[in-house]
Design a protein around this motif. Sequence first.
Motif, PDB file in Angstrom:
ATOM      1  N   ASP A 224       0.826  -1.218   0.000  1.00 14.00           N
ATOM      2  CA  ASP A 224       0.000   0.000   0.000  1.00 14.00           C
ATOM      3  C   ASP A 224       0.855   1.260   0.000  1.00 14.00           C
ATOM      4  N   ASN A 225       1.920   1.252   0.793  1.00 14.20           N
ATOM      5  CA  ASN A 225       2.811   2.419   0.836  1.00 14.20           C
ATOM      6  C   ASN A 225       3.474   2.666  -0.514  1.00 14.20           C
ATOM      7  N   CYS A 226       3.933   1.608  -1.148  1.00 15.51           N
ATOM      8  CA  CYS A 226       4.579   1.748  -2.451  1.00 15.51           C
ATOM      9  C   CYS A 226       3.562   2.216  -3.495  1.00 15.51           C
ATOM     10  N   LYS A 227       2.367   1.670  -3.433  1.00 19.66           N
ATOM     11  CA  LYS A 227       1.319   2.075  -4.373  1.00 19.66           C
ATOM     12  C   LYS A 227       1.011   3.569  -4.216  1.00 19.66           C
ATOM     13  N   ARG A 228       0.953   4.049  -2.976  1.00 15.73           N
ATOM     14  CA  ARG A 228       0.722   5.481  -2.722  1.00 15.73           C
ATOM     15  C   ARG A 228       1.857   6.330  -3.297  1.00 15.73           C
ATOM     16  N   GLU A 229       3.091   5.875  -3.088  1.00 17.03           N
ATOM     17  CA  GLU A 229       4.247   6.601  -3.628  1.00 17.03           C
ATOM     18  C   GLU A 229       4.195   6.672  -5.158  1.00 17.03           C
ATOM     19  N   VAL A 230       3.837   5.565  -5.776  1.00 12.20           N
ATOM     20  CA  VAL A 230       3.758   5.527  -7.239  1.00 12.20           C
ATOM     21  C   VAL A 230       2.636   6.444  -7.726  1.00 12.20           C
ATOM     22  N   ASN A 231       1.493   6.406  -7.071  1.00 12.94           N
ATOM     23  CA  ASN A 231       0.382   7.291  -7.458  1.00 12.94           C
ATOM     24  C   ASN A 231       0.760   8.754  -7.307  1.00 12.94           C
ATOM     25  N   TYR A 232       1.427   9.100  -6.221  1.00 11.94           N
ATOM     26  CA  TYR A 232       1.877  10.481  -6.002  1.00 11.94           C
ATOM     27  C   TYR A 232       2.864  10.892  -7.097  1.00 11.94           C
ATOM     28  N   TYR A 233       3.779  10.008  -7.431  1.00 11.18           N
ATOM     29  CA  TYR A 233       4.762  10.251  -8.494  1.00 11.18           C
ATOM     30  C   TYR A 233       4.049  10.501  -9.826  1.00 11.18           C
ATOM     31  N   LEU A 234       3.077   9.663 -10.154  1.00  6.41           N
ATOM     32  CA  LEU A 234       2.338   9.814 -11.411  1.00  6.41           C
ATOM     33  C   LEU A 234       1.520  11.105 -11.444  1.00  6.41           C
ATOM     34  N   GLU A 235       0.920  11.466 -10.317  1.00  9.55           N
ATOM     35  CA  GLU A 235       0.165  12.730 -10.233  1.00  9.55           C
ATOM     36  C   GLU A 235       1.084  13.923 -10.482  1.00  9.55           C
ATOM     37  N   ASN A 236       2.263  13.887  -9.895  1.00  6.66           N
ATOM     38  CA  ASN A 236       3.215  14.987 -10.098  1.00  6.66           C
ATOM     39  C   ASN A 236       3.646  15.092 -11.552  1.00  6.66           C
ATOM     40  N   LEU A 237       3.904  13.955 -12.195  1.00  5.58           N
ATOM     41  CA  LEU A 237       4.262  13.972 -13.611  1.00  5.58           C
ATOM     42  C   LEU A 237       3.111  14.516 -14.457  1.00  5.58           C
ATOM     43  N   ASP A 238       1.900  14.110 -14.140  1.00  2.95           N
ATOM     44  CA  ASP A 238       0.724  14.571 -14.875  1.00  2.95           C
ATOM     45  C   ASP A 238       0.530  16.079 -14.712  1.00  2.95           C
ATOM     46  N   ASN A 239       0.659  16.565 -13.487  1.00  4.71           N
ATOM     47  CA  ASN A 239       0.523  18.014 -13.241  1.00  4.71           C
ATOM     48  C   ASN A 239       1.594  18.794 -13.996  1.00  4.71           C
ATOM     49  N   TRP A 240       2.809  18.292 -13.995  1.00  2.21           N
ATOM     50  CA  TRP A 240       3.917  18.935 -14.702  1.00  2.21           C
ATOM     51  C   TRP A 240       3.609  19.003 -16.196  1.00  2.21           C
TER      52      TRP A 240
END
Length: 87
Positions: free
Chosen positions: A37-53
């Motif tokens: 779950d922690n890794c999944k959250r980190e990956v989702n946060y990473y993807l959100e940041n890339l998308d926002n960028w």
Amino acid sequence: MFLSAPAIADCKKPSYTPPVCTKQYIEIQFSDSEDYDNCKREVNYYLENLDNWSKCIAEEVRLKGDEAIQRFQCKADGRVNCNVTRG
């Protein structure tokens, strides 16, 4: 008509490095559901940041393109002062 959009300086460039939790060898599984779950959250946060960028940069590119078109059209129309300013 000028639309309000973030300037490129306002765009927060994310790290291009995927989360550390994804750098395990494939044969090493998550230790438990919390680790997963922690890794999944980190990956989702990473993807959100890339998308926002990417959205922020795309808007900046669109605005720069519009500015170039306006300047070209001004010059093509024979106008003298074709400087376009954005506030």
